[in-house]
Motif scaffolding. Structure first.
Motif, PDB file in Angstrom:
ATOM      1  N   PHE A  60       8.035  -5.896  -4.319  1.00 19.84           N
ATOM      2  CA  PHE A  60       8.948  -5.361  -4.975  1.00 19.84           C
ATOM      3  C   PHE A  60       7.304  -4.450  -5.429  1.00 19.84           C
ATOM      4  CE2 PHE A  60       7.002  -8.957  -7.281  1.00 19.84           C
ATOM      5  CZ  PHE A  60       6.193  -8.634  -8.841  1.00 19.84           C
ATOM      6  N   GLY A  61       8.218  -3.221  -5.999  1.00 24.21           N
ATOM      7  CA  GLY A  61       6.766  -2.062  -6.120  1.00 24.21           C
ATOM      8  C   GLY A  61       7.575  -1.622  -7.974  1.00 24.21           C
ATOM      9  N   ILE A  62       7.089  -1.915  -8.911  1.00 27.19           N
ATOM     10  CA  ILE A  62       7.701  -1.041 -10.053  1.00 27.19           C
ATOM     11  C   ILE A  62       7.290  -0.214 -10.460  1.00 27.19           C
ATOM     12  CG2 ILE A  62       6.789  -1.758 -12.429  1.00 27.19           C
ATOM     13  CD1 ILE A  62       6.611  -4.734 -12.064  1.00 27.19           C
ATOM     14  N   PHE A  63       7.652   0.935 -10.465  1.00 30.02           N
ATOM     15  CA  PHE A  63       7.328   2.710 -10.997  1.00 30.02           C
ATOM     16  C   PHE A  63       7.953   2.721 -12.718  1.00 30.02           C
ATOM     17  CE2 PHE A  63       8.094   1.701  -6.777  1.00 30.02           C
ATOM     18  CZ  PHE A  63       7.281   2.269  -6.455  1.00 30.02           C
TER      19      PHE A  63
ATOM     20  N   GLU B 266       0.670  -1.555   0.407  1.00 38.98           N
ATOM     21  CA  GLU B 266      -0.241  -0.116  -0.359  1.00 38.98           C
ATOM     22  C   GLU B 266       0.859   1.186  -0.238  1.00 38.98           C
ATOM     23  OE1 GLU B 266      -2.739  -0.594   3.607  1.00 38.98           O
ATOM     24  OE2 GLU B 266      -3.420  -2.209   2.076  1.00 38.98           O
ATOM     25  N   HIS B 267       2.423   1.050   1.098  1.00 37.37           N
ATOM     26  CA  HIS B 267       2.480   2.015   1.110  1.00 37.37           C
ATOM     27  C   HIS B 267       3.467   2.803  -0.435  1.00 37.37           C
ATOM     28  CE1 HIS B 267       3.503   4.355   4.855  1.00 37.37           C
ATOM     29  NE2 HIS B 267       3.103   3.043   5.133  1.00 37.37           N
TER      30      HIS B 267
ATOM     31  N   ALA C 258       1.005   3.819  -2.825  1.00 37.89           N
ATOM     32  CA  ALA C 258       0.308   5.540  -2.320  1.00 37.89           C
ATOM     33  C   ALA C 258       2.168   6.720  -3.000  1.00 37.89           C
ATOM     34  CB  ALA C 258      -0.005   5.908  -0.912  1.00 37.89           C
ATOM     35  N   CYS C 259       2.820   5.860  -3.085  1.00 39.44           N
ATOM     36  CA  CYS C 259       3.829   6.555  -3.472  1.00 39.44           C
ATOM     37  C   CYS C 259       4.268   6.761  -5.466  1.00 39.44           C
ATOM     38  CB  CYS C 259       6.093   6.385  -2.460  1.00 39.44           C
ATOM     39  SG  CYS C 259       5.320   6.671  -1.291  1.00 39.44           S
ATOM     40  N   GLY C 260       2.708   6.359  -5.890  1.00 47.53           N
ATOM     41  CA  GLY C 260       3.265   5.617  -7.351  1.00 47.53           C
ATOM     42  C   GLY C 260       3.468   5.225  -8.195  1.00 47.53           C
ATOM     43  N   ALA C 261       3.935   3.581  -7.310  1.00 50.62           N
ATOM     44  CA  ALA C 261       4.294   2.346  -8.054  1.00 50.62           C
ATOM     45  C   ALA C 261       3.125   2.607  -9.254  1.00 50.62           C
ATOM     46  CB  ALA C 261       4.268   1.396  -7.068  1.00 50.62           C
TER      47      ALA C 261
ATOM     48  N   ALA D 156      11.600   8.346  -3.913  1.00 51.54           N
ATOM     49  CA  ALA D 156      10.813   8.264  -2.784  1.00 51.54           C
ATOM     50  C   ALA D 156       9.921   7.407  -2.303  1.00 51.54           C
ATOM     51  CB  ALA D 156       9.787   9.669  -3.716  1.00 51.54           C
ATOM     52  N   ALA D 157       9.542   6.370  -2.864  1.00 51.58           N
ATOM     53  CA  ALA D 157       8.696   5.091  -2.249  1.00 51.58           C
ATOM     54  C   ALA D 157       9.557   4.621  -1.324  1.00 51.58           C
ATOM     55  CB  ALA D 157       8.572   4.511  -3.078  1.00 51.58           C
ATOM     56  N   MET D 158      11.050   4.837  -1.609  1.00 55.61           N
ATOM     57  CA  MET D 158      11.922   4.156  -0.796  1.00 55.61           C
ATOM     58  C   MET D 158      12.665   4.678   0.444  1.00 55.61           C
ATOM     59  SD  MET D 158      16.171   2.843  -2.132  1.00 55.61           S
ATOM     60  CE  MET D 158      17.310   2.362  -1.426  1.00 55.61           C
ATOM     61  N   LYS D 159      12.796   6.331   0.578  1.00 53.34           N
ATOM     62  CA  LYS D 159      12.890   6.944   1.419  1.00 53.34           C
ATOM     63  C   LYS D 159      11.425   6.379   2.718  1.00 53.34           C
ATOM     64  CE  LYS D 159      13.905  11.800   2.347  1.00 53.34           C
ATOM     65  NZ  LYS D 159      14.066  13.041   1.495  1.00 53.34           N
ATOM     66  N   ASP D 160      10.371   6.836   2.005  1.00 51.41           N
ATOM     67  CA  ASP D 160       8.796   7.039   2.531  1.00 51.41           C
ATOM     68  C   ASP D 160       9.427   5.090   3.459  1.00 51.41           C
ATOM     69  OD1 ASP D 160       6.092   7.624   3.181  1.00 51.41           O
ATOM     70  OD2 ASP D 160       6.173   4.998   2.658  1.00 51.41           O
TER      71      ASP D 160
END
Length: 293
Positions: free
Chosen positions: A258-261, A238-239, A242-245, A269-273
Motif C-alpha cells: 500500500f502507498g499513502i498519498f 519504489e514506484h 517515486a510517484c509521490g507517496a 497517477a501512481a496507479m496508472k504508472d
C-alpha cells in the motif's frame, strides 16, 4: 428478526508490524498497528427453510464449505443458539485473496455481525469479538474495526487515535505468498534491533495527527523475509515513492503493497504508472475507515 441482511466486510492494512519473539508453543508474539480501509467485500445473508448453510461466491476457487470462514462463522452462532433453519450467504469478493489484508477474517466477522442482527441474538461487540477469536486471530479486530494496536498473538487490542485523512493505493502483484512460509523463515529470535520497527514512535506520530511522520516511521519486519523471496514487492514500493507517496509498505505477510498519498491526483497517477509497468495485477484506490467512538 429480519429475512435478509446486506453487509460490507472491510479490509485492513498494517501500518506497523513487529514480531517480538517466537514463543515455545510455536506462536509468534506480535506488536502491530492495524487500520481498517474502505475497500470491502459485499455479503448478503438470507434465511432459508432448509437446515443448511449455503455459500456462493464470485470466485470459483474459493471453498464454499466448512473451509470458508463465512461458513464457520454462521455455524458457530447457529450451533450455540440452536438456530434450526438455514442461511444462504452470497459473497462478492473485492479484497485480494491471500494478500495480507484480512479478507477471509473480515468476511467471517461480517457474518457474525449479520447473524447477530438478523436473529436478534443480543450479543455486544465485545461478545462477538470473544467468539471471533475461535475463528482466527484477526477476526476480533475485524469486528472492532478502526485503528488499533494488536499485541500477544494479535488477540489483545487497544484503540488508537484515528489515522489522518489520505488516499491509499493498494497494489497486489500476480503472486501469492504463504503466511506459513514467511513466519517459518523469519527466525524472530535472531533479528537485530535495527530490523524491528519502532511501533511506539508510530503511535506518537498518530497522536500528533502527523501523517508524514507516521509514514517515515512505518515498518514491517516480515519484509525481511518476503522481499528477498519476491523482489517485485520492493519494485512496487519504489514506484509508489517515486510517484509521490508519503510512505509505502507491504501489508501483513504480503504480497500486497500500500502507498499513502496526501493527494488523490498523485495516487491516481501512481496507479496508472503501476498498470503501465505491469507490476501489479490488482489495483485499488481507497481511504482509511475510521470508527466514530
Amino acid at each position: 428478526m429480519k429475512d435478509r441482511i446486506q453487509l460490507k466486510a472491510l479490509a485492513k492494512i498494517n501500518l506497523g508490524l513487529d514480531v517480538l519473539r517466537r514463543r515455545e508453543d510455536g506462536y509468534h508474539e506480535v506488536k502491530m498497528i492495524m487500520q481498517t480501509i474502505s475497500l470491502h467485500d459485499d455479503l448478503e445473508i438470507r434465511r432459508i427453510k432448509t437446515p443448511e448453510i449455503q455459500v456462493k461466491t464470485n470466485l470459483y476457487y474459493l471453498p464454499t464449505n466448512e473451509n470458508n470462514l463465512v461458513y464457520k462463522a454462521a455455524k458457530l452462532l447457529m450451533d450455540e443458539f440452536g438456530i434450526k433453519e438455514g442461511v444462504a450467504i452470497q459473497l462478492k469478493k473485492r479484497i485480494p485473496v491471500a494478500a495480507g489484508m484480512a479478507g477471509g477474517s473480515t468476511d467471517g466477522a461480517a457474518v457474525l455481525w449479520g447473524m447477530n442482527q438478523m436473529y436478534g441474538l443480543g450479543l455486544s461487540r465485545q461478545e462477538l469479538m470473544e467468539r471471533g477469536v475461535k475463528l482466527g486471530a484477526d477476526v476480533p479486530y475485524c469486528v472492532q474495526r478502526g485503528t488499533a494496536l494488536a499485541e500477544g498473538i494479535g488477540e489483545r487490542l487497544s484503540v488508537l487515535p484515528s489515522m489522518p485523512k489520505c488516499t491509499i493505493l493498494i497494489a497486489k502483484p500476480g503472486i501469492s505468498v504463504s503466511t506459513k512460509f514467511v513466519y517459518e523463515n523469519l527466525h524472530a529470535n535472531d533479528l537485530k534491533p535495527e530490523q524491528h520497527p519502532d511501533v511506539d514512535r508510530m503511535i506518537e506520530a498518530m497522536k500528533e495527527k502527523n501523517l508524514d511522520l507516521l509514514c517515515e516511521r512505518m515498518g514491517n519486519v516480515l519484509e525481511t523475509v518476503t522481499i528477498p523471496a519476491y523482489p517485485v514487492i520492493q519494485e512496487i514500493k519504489e514506484h509508489m515513492m517515486a510517484c509521490g507517496a508519503a510512505g509505502a509498505m507491504m501489508s501483513g505477510s504480503g504480497p500486497t503493497v500500500f502507498g499513502i498519498f496526501h493527494s488523490p491526483v498523485q495516487a491516481k497517477a501512481a496507479m496508472k504508472d503501476l498498470k503501465v509497468n505491469g507490476l501489479a495485477k490488482q489495483l485499488y484506490l481507497t481511504t482509511p475507515y475510521n470508527v466514530k467512538r
